[in-house]
Design an enzyme around this catalytic site. Structure first.
Site, mmCIF file in Angstrom:
data_model
loop_
_atom_site.group_PDB
_atom_site.id
_atom_site.type_symbol
_atom_site.label_atom_id
_atom_site.label_comp_id
_atom_site.label_asym_id
_atom_site.label_seq_id
_atom_site.Cartn_x
_atom_site.Cartn_y
_atom_site.Cartn_z
ATOM 1 N N GLY A 340 43.803 30.765 32.280
ATOM 2 C CA GLY A 340 43.413 31.027 33.536
ATOM 3 C C GLY A 340 44.260 31.473 34.709
ATOM 4 N N GLY A 342 44.511 31.050 38.765
ATOM 5 C CA GLY A 342 43.974 30.364 39.836
ATOM 6 C C GLY A 342 45.022 30.194 40.942
ATOM 7 N N GLY A 343 44.608 29.334 41.742
ATOM 8 C CA GLY A 343 45.420 28.872 42.923
ATOM 9 C C GLY A 343 46.714 29.695 43.136
ATOM 10 N N PHE A 344 47.656 29.209 42.549
ATOM 11 C CA PHE A 344 49.160 29.867 42.687
ATOM 12 C C PHE A 344 49.741 30.290 41.734
ATOM 13 C CE2 PHE A 344 47.745 26.129 45.532
ATOM 14 C CZ PHE A 344 47.601 26.725 46.680
ATOM 15 N N GLY A 345 49.082 30.643 40.752
ATOM 16 C CA GLY A 345 49.626 31.229 39.526
ATOM 17 C C GLY A 345 48.678 31.356 38.373
ATOM 18 N N LYS A 360 51.919 26.025 34.121
ATOM 19 C CA LYS A 360 51.568 26.927 35.221
ATOM 20 C C LYS A 360 52.658 27.556 35.795
ATOM 21 C CE LYS A 360 48.388 26.124 38.700
ATOM 22 N NZ LYS A 360 48.022 25.446 39.938
ATOM 23 N N ASP A 465 43.102 18.974 48.573
ATOM 24 C CA ASP A 465 42.264 20.236 48.133
ATOM 25 C C ASP A 465 41.408 19.728 46.862
ATOM 26 O OD1 ASP A 465 41.618 22.941 48.153
ATOM 27 O OD2 ASP A 465 43.398 23.582 47.073
#
Ligand SMILES: *[C@@H]1O[C@H](CO)[C@@H](O)[C@H](O)[C@H]1NC(C)=O
Ligand SMILES: *[C@@H]1O[C@H](CO)[C@@H](O)[C@H](O)[C@H]1NC(C)=O
Ligand SMILES: *[C@@H]1O[C@H](CO)[C@@H](O)[C@H](O)[C@H]1NC(C)=O
Ligand SMILES: *[C@@H]1O[C@H](CO)[C@@H](O)[C@H](O)[C@H]1NC(C)=O
Ligand SMILES: *[C@@H]1O[C@H](CO)[C@@H](O)[C@H](O)[C@H]1NC(C)=O
Ligand SMILES: *[C@@H]1O[C@H](CO)[C@@H](O)[C@H](O)[C@H]1NC(C)=O
Ligand SMILES: *[C@@H]1O[C@H](CO)[C@@H](O)[C@H](O)[C@H]1NC(C)=O
Ligand SMILES: *[C@@H]1O[C@H](CO)[C@@H](O)[C@H](O)[C@H]1NC(C)=O
Ligand SMILES: *[C@@H]1O[C@H](CO)[C@@H](O)[C@H](O)[C@H]1NC(C)=O
Ligand SMILES: *[C@@H]1O[C@H](CO)[C@@H](O)[C@H](O)[C@H]1NC(C)=O
Length: 659
Positions: A340, A342-345, A360, A465
């Protein structure tokens, strides 16, 4: 040697400029009021300068009935300092003259005020003295403290039509004294001189006729902690109103002396800072020369990482990986391994030592530098809880940052909760519906993780978060909170490019005060958790991304409507098809609302959340009307004096602690 001279001169220059700052106090002295003073004042619509005086309510030239007004000094006064936990003192002397205009009686009066807002509230004429109206009366929303000079007996409690009172967020005085015994008659058109003194503890008021000797006996002296009712900086000035009688309310002279809160810290700062600065510069110069001579040897940041790594060589600490290893384990970041984005990478699946891992790859643009980042990794790596996604390791090489986590078989929670949304792509398999029992276990798991972060580990960690997409589900659908702390470190860097204020978080999950305090707290985490809980139980998200920023268009507001109608369980996810324990659902939803209370002081702690979820305690009571967001928010202990309608709820709730 030229640089040495500069070194010596610089502190002196800084010192001189600071002494200049010191001289600037909050002082003014109006011996009368002229048109040219208008620029130093802030007048509401119907207040004006006329006949050398400040006419708080309309002057002789207009219709003077049923009108409120306020007049302030243009600059705001720093009344207290949150960091220093200190209140400023002030003294003010003013001359008022209240008279009637062709009318047999007078009303209503005038007040010296300290106020959060500069506007005069709608509908605050007559008995309200321009202080509050029927809506704001008795609520902290009013944000006003006043010393009233009342010319009419409007309420049972008023001693007579010639009295002085201290008003807090209300036109009902907490203390009042008749002025008749002091030789003063307010409404006969004579100049009355009043002195209000505040020493940070007591408010003391003296009143006398202007042409007589000043009274040495205070009419009123009341201990009051103004920081409980007012923001740090306030408007200072006057408020007045008229009712059915034609009264003129004027201020003829006004002198104010306020303590400057900035002053002593400025000097302290200078005295501490200058020697350090000088020493630092000398040392810095020395080190620079030293460093230059041996610069060629070793790459500095790399060495720093090595140091950190050496410090944390324990078995549970996250391991440092080599980029080469991770490339091999993820098949060179093959898109087939992609789990997936997402967020930051992007997240890839890999196999390391026969264990499935999720890698990640943080996008390059979201991180520069890394000292602080690695420090964070090590702190978080030392956390260990069954409801946290375990960080196995990390890698920082070629400016590339990678984080290695346990692999979570069932992916993230949002896929299950928002599965019927358009955002889910067609090629993704339909996710099974989560039963009520599973949902309860999930929200309990998240609560346990947060309780651990807030209270259970060595150093308190704020998640900042909490949201569905940051909750991972293991093979048995246990919730595992992920991305803690790291989200902040990374996001912080990303943000600094655009703005100086750091507001990390996800729209819709952010507590209303986040925008005012610009930082995360235990209570903002609790708020996000509340939103998550409501989403899990109701199986929905409200509004689109841009609308989520709007405080009123949130799932919280939506649910509070159901609560108001006392039909809260109607909001439960229809996919549950009624297969749930009504009492448990109701208790969870009310708990969710309590977590999303606009006043952070009323939100339960994660410990209390857990006790409710396990059924050991009832959820806290939540008002049927959603309380409005007021800042600064008052802690519950003080709400008895602000007549807040929510004051009793907290006390019932805090009993939960004891069980
Ligand atoms: C304010 O001005 C008046 C008139 O000039 C003067 O009598 C009074 O002393 C002044 N107050 C202060 C504190 O300087
Ligand atoms: C000012 O006075 C006029 C006339 O009485 C009234 O309509 C208006 O609402 C007043 N404005 C304020 C801010 O009270
Ligand atoms: C206010 O008046 C008191 C008594 O006259 C004095 O001690 C105090 O310093 C004054 N405070 C300010 C801020 O001027
Ligand atoms: C009271 O004042 C508030 C804030 O100015 C305003 O929102 C509210 O409508 C007013 N209420 C009445 C009854 O005029
Ligand atoms: C006060 O009332 C007027 C007219 O009814 C309205 O235009 C204005 O927006 C109101 N102001 C506030 C602060 O509610
Ligand atoms: C105004 O608020 C006070 C509490 O401060 C309350 O006792 C009083 O009943 C209120 N008055 C009106 C007219 O609503
Ligand atoms: C104040 O003066 C008015 C008008 O002269 C008079 O009716 C009233 O009784 C006086 N009040 C007091 C308390 O002296
Ligand atoms: C007070 O105000 C009234 C009305 O404006 C005026 O007639 C009277 O002279 C004033 N008092 C003094 C002492 O100036
Ligand atoms: C404040 O007022 C209280 C009660 O009126 C009095 O006992 C106390 O001495 C006062 N404190 C100061 C600092 O004036
Ligand atoms: C006033 O209240 C604040 C907030 O509770 C507290 O920190 C402060 O110590 C109080 N100040 C005094 C003088 O009591």
């Amino acid at each position: 040697m030229a640089s040495l001279t500069v070194l010596c001169l610089l502190p002196i220059l800084i010192l001189l400029s600071c002494i200049n700052i010191k001289a600037e106090c909050f002082d003014f002295n109006f011996t009368d009021f002229q048109e040219e003073n208008r620029k130093d004042l802030l007048l509401t619509e119907n207040s004006t300068i006329f006949r050398d005086a400040l006419q708080i309510t309309p002057d002789l030239s207009g219709d003077v009935k049923y009108t409120p007004g306020r007049a302030y000094y243009a600059k705001k006064f720093k009344l207290w300092d949150r960091k220093k936990r200190r209140l400023a003192s002030f003294n003010t002397t003013f001359v008022i003259n209240i008279s009637n205009k062709n009318s047999p009686e007078v009303g209503e009066g005038l007040a010296f005020v300290l106020s959060a807002d500069s506007d005069v509230p709608n509908g605050s004429f007559g008995q309200w003295l321009g202080l509050v109206n029927a809506t704001t009366n008795g609520t902290s929303r009013a944000g006003i403290v006043g010393v009233e000079f009342d010319t009419r007996k409007s309420y049972e409690q008023d001693p007579d039509g010639n009295h002085l009172g201290l008003d807090i967020n209300s036109c009902y005085s907490i203390e009042q004294r008749s002025l008749s015994g002091y030789g003063v008659n307010l409404s006969v058109g004579v100049d009355v001189l009043a002195v209000v003194q505040y020493d940070g503890k007591n408010m003391t008021v003296f009143v006398s006729n202007r042409n007589q000797k000043r009274s040495q006996v205070p009419v009123l002296s009341v201990p009051i902690n103004l920081s409980l009712f007012l923001p740090e900086t306030v408007h200072v000035g006057f408020s007045a109103s008229t009712g059915e009688f034609q009264e003129l309310n004027c201020v003829r002279a006004w002198e104010f002396h306020g303590e400057d809160m900035g002053e002593d810290s400025n000097l302290l700062w200078v005295w501490i800072f200058i020697p350090i600065l000088a020493l630092g510069m000398v040392l810095g110069l020395g080190f620079y020369i030293h460093w230059r001579s041996r610069r060629s040897r070793k790459d500095d940041p790399e060495k720093a990482f090595q140091n950190i790594e050496d410090h944390i060589k324990s078995s549970t600490a996250p391991r440092r990986f080599k980029l080469r290893e991770l490339k091999r384990e993820t098949n060179n970041f093959n898109h087939k391994n992609k789990l997936g984005k997402g967020g930051f990478g992007t997240v890839y699946k890999g196999i390391w030592k026969e264990q499935e891992i999720a890698v990640k790859r943080v996008s390059k643009k979201s991180h520069q530098g890394s000292q602080e980042f690695i420090a964070e990794v090590t702190t978080i790596g030392s956390l260990n809880h069954k409801n946290l996604v375990k960080l196995i390791g990390w890698c920082y090489e070629n400016k590339e940052l990678l984080l290695v986590y346990e692999y979570m078989m069932n992916g993230s929670l949002d896929k299950f909760i928002f599965y019927d949304e358009k955002t889910v792509k067609n090629d993704e398999p339909n996710q099974p519906n989560l039963s009520w029992e599973t949902r309860l276990i999930i929200i309990q798991g998240v609560a346990e993780a947060l309780d651990y972060l807030h209270n259970g580990c060595e150093r308190r960690v704020l998640h900042r978060d909490v949201k569905c997409s940051n909750i991972m589900l293991d093979s048995e659908f246990n919730a595992r909170l992920g991305d803690f702390g790291l989200a902040r470190t990374i996001q912080q860097r990303e943000k600094t490019h655009h703005s100086t204020i750091e507001i990390a978080g996800t729209p819709g999950y952010m507590a209303p005060e986040t925008f005012l305090i610009s930082r995360a707290t235990v209570e903002t985490d609790v708020y996000s958790y509340g939103v998550l809980l409501l989403e899990v139980v109701c199986g929905r998200k409200l509004g689109n991304q841009s609308e989520l920023n709007n405080y009123n268009n949130s799932i919280v507001n939506w649910l509070w409507e159901y609560h108001r109608k006392e039909k809260i369980t109607y909001a439960v996810d229809s996919n549950l098809e009624g297969d749930f324990v009504e009492k448990e659902v109701e208790s969870a939803l009310i708990l969710g609302l309590a977590c999303c209370h606009p006043n952070p002081h009323f939100r339960p702690s994660m410990k209390n959340v857990l006790v409710v979820l396990t059924g050991e305690a009832d959820p806290p009571q939540v008002p049927l009307e959603r309380p409005s967001f007021v800042w600064p928010a008052l802690p519950p202990a003080f709400s008895h004096s602000d007549y807040s309608s929510t004051s009793t709820q907290f006390s019932t709730f805090s009993e939960v602690d004891g069980r």
